[in-house]
Design a protein around this motif. Structure first.
Motif, PDB file in Angstrom:
ATOM      1  N   LEU B 213       0.818  -1.210   0.000  1.00 38.37           N
ATOM      2  CA  LEU B 213       0.000   0.000   0.000  1.00 38.37           C
ATOM      3  C   LEU B 213       0.858   1.270   0.000  1.00 38.37           C
ATOM      4  O   LEU B 213       0.589   2.229  -0.713  1.00 38.37           O
ATOM      5  CB  LEU B 213      -0.902  -0.015   1.243  1.00 38.37           C
TER       6      LEU B 213
ATOM      7  N   LEU C  32      -8.703   3.459  -0.357  1.00 41.33           N
ATOM      8  CA  LEU C  32      -7.609   2.789   0.342  1.00 41.33           C
ATOM      9  C   LEU C  32      -7.610   3.031   1.857  1.00 41.33           C
ATOM     10  O   LEU C  32      -7.247   2.119   2.608  1.00 41.33           O
ATOM     11  CB  LEU C  32      -6.258   3.167  -0.287  1.00 41.33           C
ATOM     12  N   LEU C  35      -8.978   0.396   4.056  1.00 42.15           N
ATOM     13  CA  LEU C  35      -8.180  -0.795   4.324  1.00 42.15           C
ATOM     14  C   LEU C  35      -7.515  -0.705   5.704  1.00 42.15           C
ATOM     15  O   LEU C  35      -7.187  -1.714   6.322  1.00 42.15           O
ATOM     16  CB  LEU C  35      -7.097  -0.990   3.246  1.00 42.15           C
ATOM     17  N   ASP C  36      -7.313   0.516   6.196  1.00 45.14           N
ATOM     18  CA  ASP C  36      -6.657   0.679   7.502  1.00 45.14           C
ATOM     19  C   ASP C  36      -7.608   0.426   8.659  1.00 45.14           C
ATOM     20  O   ASP C  36      -7.200   0.347   9.807  1.00 45.14           O
ATOM     21  CB  ASP C  36      -6.088   2.104   7.619  1.00 45.14           C
ATOM     22  N   HIS C  65      -4.165  -6.867   0.171  1.00 43.66           N
ATOM     23  CA  HIS C  65      -3.890  -6.216   1.439  1.00 43.66           C
ATOM     24  C   HIS C  65      -4.741  -6.839   2.555  1.00 43.66           C
ATOM     25  O   HIS C  65      -4.245  -7.165   3.630  1.00 43.66           O
ATOM     26  CB  HIS C  65      -4.186  -4.710   1.318  1.00 43.66           C
TER      27      HIS C  65
END
Lengths: 121, 733, 121
Positions: B213, C32, C35-36, C65
């Motif tokens: 990422l 994105l 995703l955390d 991921h």
């Protein structure tokens, strides 16, 4: 979905040839006679692929290419540059500016159609 | 090249293969035992190619059937199934059927239901022979048993190349450049375009370069692909698909049946990736089997250890018994493909229309040259005349050379009759051989196209009526097997085609009696032997007492005559009772050029074909007599009907004092053409008249004279017919 | 472009409209960060009218991921344009999510749980 191709060239017959080559395969073709005309017509609507001559009056193809690559709405749009065998240095400059597809003049209509299909089929 | 075009090429190629197959099948029965294996092999190859290419295009209807035929041929080739006339007949029917399948597939994109049924029926028949072969063969697996559904033929193992079956696809490795998306080069477009020239059998997307990422830039391209690609395209064509990304991306293309060493080279060339990973990828997308890879990697390691620099492919070829045939087969396949390509490149397919256009242009060039030469002569400039005459010589050479482009050998036309003769002989229960000579003789393509029908009538007639039955032949002490001969040769600017038989021959008395009976010949009219024979080509004449359903009622024979005359040709017949008959067709070498005799009327010029001109005499109005609106002169005691060209075509202008009569002869009738001037011989290129003029009688074409003026070519045949018709009408009054 | 809803300990994301290189930067910025959140993801693709390789690649990244962290990342309700692109790129079997295809089961060697053999990569 109908895709739109822009042909920028000062030769009307060449533009006609491109129109002939593409319209039967369902592409909409926008014609522009030089770089300035091309840029103004890019404002008018979305274009999926641009075909441009190098040597044109008013604004030449490489300047036009660099402008296209600056515009946020066209910078990732594939560009086919038309060239003659002799213009090798122009080709290097064009490649550096982001034009990877080059078609040598003269071309057969089906060659042009194939080139377009390779990029936006 | 588009799929469409490739498919078109396939249909053309398949037809050629099938014609070849037919010719070879017909060979078999007349052949020495030692020549047989090669012939069988050629037949097998033809079927194999038709099937193999059909499978590239997914033409299952053709593949399923042809595969069974191919199996049987393979058995015959191995000697497991013996050759018999019945089997040859069956194979000929199969060959016909494949041709039908090809035609249907081209026309409708698929095979008709009727043909599917016929396929099954023929497979049952083929099955009987395959079963027979199975008795002596050790392995029958993969051969469909009699009556089995066609669809099952799909699961056959590829007998001769078990080991290479996984490799019949191209293998394409793509690693897209980082900037591809920014440059507008989306992998999707290229992959879709690839489908235009073949079929993607398997595609594996690689995520090996996709970063974490933190390092990810959404506008960067990290993708790679491994593709198994089924296609008949050339490597160049596949490379061209990726021409725009060639410089920034990593592209490797391996041909079908590539050697293991090529795969090893591929593995080694992928510097960023581990050999092991590439190997797995190759297995995953089906390019290599696991065994092949294990073997290859082990041998590679061993070779490195032993510090041998030999390439892995060679090691495999030398050390591994199992793999050797694979490599050989692959190499052989490549050689075959190369040979085929080489052969194709020696000749060039050109559209016949383009050739005609060229010939037309060259013809006009010659004419324009003649006109310029004329001008040069008027100017009287010696140097100009000199160089113009050189130019004209070259132009005429060029015209001859361009006409030669359109010349083809008559052999292909002749060999079609092998089948006709064979089938007819079987139907009529006669034994007939066809002897072909002069197959290399070349003639204009336009003549070849038109000669097929007349020849067909002549050959059929010769087999049916010319040859006696076996019993008659035996009684006459002749060999039981009759011979039909086809011959062609060049004779002083003409081509002569002969159709002969060694049958009963023509009986002039019988023909004459019959012609009188039918009113074709007057009771007291005396005819020469040649004229009597000529009667058999007249409309409505048939000497066959028994009208058979094969050659019909003599209807065909006058078609022969008409077609030949249309081609500006003539016929001759030789015959001797009990010895046979030969019918000779004499044609101009080309239909594009005519030797003409130019005449002038007023300001107009007309061309009379030279071969019908008999003589020229002076015209005097005093000698002219008129009856029923038709004028005549007395030519050395014979009545000669006249056609006044001036009146006939309404030519204006003053009538000169001295005029001439050109005596022409057609259909056995002499006619005099009254003209103002005789202008001499002139070789010229015929330009057909436009559709507007097709209804125009008396004119067959036009040409451009050296002066640039247009001259009309007279249809002498037509003019003569008009006169004879007019006489008959007059006589009936 | 994207709507998010959290329920049952998973983020439900609905992607909409055109997802091409022109949207890639924005999409990455909005998508994105999800995703955390350290939870599973369900991505609904029913309203995607067009997708190109750059955005398909972004989905690949998301899947990888999540999996590395033991979460699921399932793609559901593929629209026809998505299916077409996934098939061309060989992504139907890479993702292994059930795809509703007329007459054909699009899933390859992977299961819905996303257990992959390609992880060795």
């Amino acid at each position: 979905m109908e895709k739109t191709v822009m042909i920028v060239d000062d030769s009307a017959s060449l533009r006609q040839l491109v129109v002939l080559a593409l319209k039967d395969s369902g592409y909409r073709v926008v014609e522009a006679c030089d770089g300035v005309d091309g840029l103004s017509k890019l404002d008018a609507g979305r274009v999926h692929l641009i075909i441009s001559d190098v040597n044109m009056p008013n604004m030449d193809g490489l300047t036009f290419l660099k402008e296209v690559k600056k515009r946020p709405d066209t910078r990732f749009t594939p560009v086919i540059m038309l060239t003659t065998e002799s213009a090798a240095d122009k080709k290097d400059e064009g490649r550096a500016a982001g034009a990877k597809a080059w078609v040598v003049k003269p071309f057969q209509p089906q060659q042009m159609l194939a080139a377009v299909n390779k990029l936006i089929q | 090249m588009s799929m469409e075009a490739a498919l078109q090429t396939y249909f053309t190629e398949a037809r050629e293969m099938l014609e070849d197959m037919e010719a070879q099948l017909l060979e078999i029965e007349h052949q020495d035992a030692d020549a047989l294996p090669e012939t069988l092999n050629a037949i097998f190859r033809a079927a194999h190619t038709v099937k193999g290419s059909a499978s590239l295009f997914g033409l299952d209807g053709i593949v399923d059937f042809t595969h069974v035929v191919e199996n049987l041929l393979d058995r015959m080739r191995d000697g497991d199934v013996g050759v018999s006339p019945e089997l040859v007949s069956l194979l000929l029917r199969c060959q016909d059927h494949i041709a039908t399948l090809v035609d249907e597939t081209e026309a409708d994109g698929e095979v008709s239901e009727d043909s599917r049924i016929l396929s099954r029926a023929l497979i049952v028949e083929l099955g009987a022979y395959l079963d027979e072969g199975a008795g002596s063969a050790s392995d029958t697996s993969g051969l469909p048993a009699a009556g089995k559904e066609v669809e099952q033929a799909h699961d056959y193992p590829e007998d001769e190349n078990d080991d290479t079956v996984d490799n019949d696809c191209w293998h394409i490795s793509l690693r897209f450049g980082r900037n591809s998306f920014r440059d507008g080069m989306d992998p999707i477009s290229f992959l879709r375009f690839l489908e235009n020239i073949g079929t993607v059998r398997h595609i594996l997307i690689l995520d090996d370069w996709l970063p974490d990422l933190a390092d990810y830039d959404p506008e960067d391209c990290y993708l790679g692909f491994e593709i198994r690609f089924m296609s008949s395209a050339t490597k160049k064509e596949i490379e061209d698909v990726f021409e725009f990304i060639r410089e920034d991306s990593d592209i490797h293309i391996l041909a079908p049946y590539s050697r293991l060493s090529d795969y090893i080279d591929l593995i080694e060339s992928m510097s960023e990736e581990s050999d092991r990973r590439i190997g797995e990828i190759l297995i995953e997308c089906g390019a290599l089997t696991e065994a092949e890879l294990a073997k290859a990697l082990a041998l590679q390691a061993a070779a490195e250890e032993a510090d041998q620099s030999r390439r892995l492919g060679e090691i495999v070829a030398q050390d591994d018994d199992r793999l050797t045939p694979v490599v050989d087969a692959a190499a052989q396949k490549q050689t075959q493909m190369r040979d085929a390509i080489n052969r194709k490149q020696k000749s060039l397919r050109v559209d016949a229309d383009k050739l005609d256009h060229l010939i037309n242009l060259v013809g006009e060039l010659v004419t324009a040259g003649a006109g310029t030469f004329l001008q040069a002569q008027i100017l009287g400039n010696a140097e100009l005349i000199e160089s113009m005459s050189k130019l004209n010589d070259l132009l005429e050479e060029m015209r001859d050379a361009s006409l030669k482009l359109r010349m083809v050998a008559i052999g292909a036309t002749f060999s079609k009759f092998q089948r006709v003769v064979r089938d007819m002989a079987a139907d009529l229960d006669k034994e007939v051989d066809l002897a072909i000579t002069g197959a290399d003789t070349e003639l204009d393509k336009s003549v070849v196209e038109k000669i097929g029908d007349p020849l067909m009538h002549l050959v059929r007639n010769a087999v049916d009526h010319g040859l006696e039955s076996s019993a008659e032949r035996e009684a006459a002490g002749k060999p039981l097997t009759g011979t039909i001969s086809l011959n062609a040769y060049h004779d002083s600017g003409n081509i002569v085609i002969e159709v002969g038989d060694d049958g009963r021959g023509l009986d002039p008395d019988k023909i004459l009696a019959k012609a009188r009976e039918k009113g074709l010949v007057g009771e007291d009219q005396q005819l020469s032997r040649a004229e009597i024979f000529d009667l058999i080509l007249r409309p409505g004449f048939s000497t066959a007492e028994q009208v058979s359903n094969i050659s019909g009622r003599g209807v065909g024979m006058d078609v022969v005559r008409r077609n030949v005359i249309e081609m500006r040709g003539r016929t001759e017949i030789d015959s001797a009772p009990g010895e046979g008959t030969t019918i000779r067709i004499i044609l101009p070498l080309t239909l594009a050029i005519i030797d003409g005799f130019v005449v002038g009327v007023g300001k107009a010029a007309f061309v009379v074909p030279l071969d019908v001109v008999q003589e020229c005499v002076e015209f005097s109005e005093v000698d002219q007599t008129e009856r029923d609106g038709q004028t005549y002169i007395n030519l050395r005691g014979n009545v000669l009907p006249l056609v006044n060209i001036r009146h006939r075509f309404g030519v204006q202008g003053e009538r000169p004092k001295r005029r001439s009569v050109v005596v022409v002869k057609a259909e056995g009738q002499s006619v005099g053409l009254v003209v103002d001037r005789l202008m001499g011989e002139f070789q010229t290129v015929i330009k057909p008249l436009g559709p507007v003029f097709t209804g125009l009688s008396g004119i067959s074409g036009s040409t451009i004279m050296g002066s640039g003026e247009v001259a009309l070519i007279l249809d002498v045949q037509g003019l003569v017919q008009q006169i004879t018709r007019g006489e008959r009408t007059a006589a009936n009054h | 472009m994207l709507q998010v809803e959290s329920r049952d300990g998973a983020s439900h994301v609905v992607l909409e409209g055109e997802l091409t290189i022109y949207q890639a930067q924005d999409l990455a910025q909005q998508f994105l960060p999800l995703l955390d959140k350290d939870e599973s993801l369900v991505v609904d693709l029913s309203d995607v009218s067009d997708i190109d390789s750059s955005c398909a690649q972004l989905l690949m990244l998301a899947r990888r991921h999540c999996q590395a962290r033991g979460h699921q990342c399932s793609l559901v309700n593929h629209s026809q344009p998505v299916i077409d692109v996934f098939e061309t790129l060989g992504l139907v079997s890479w993702f292994g999510d059930p795809v509703v295809l007329p007459g054909e089961q699009g899933s390859g060697r992977r299961t819905q749980s996303g257990q992959t053999e390609g992880e060795s990569a």
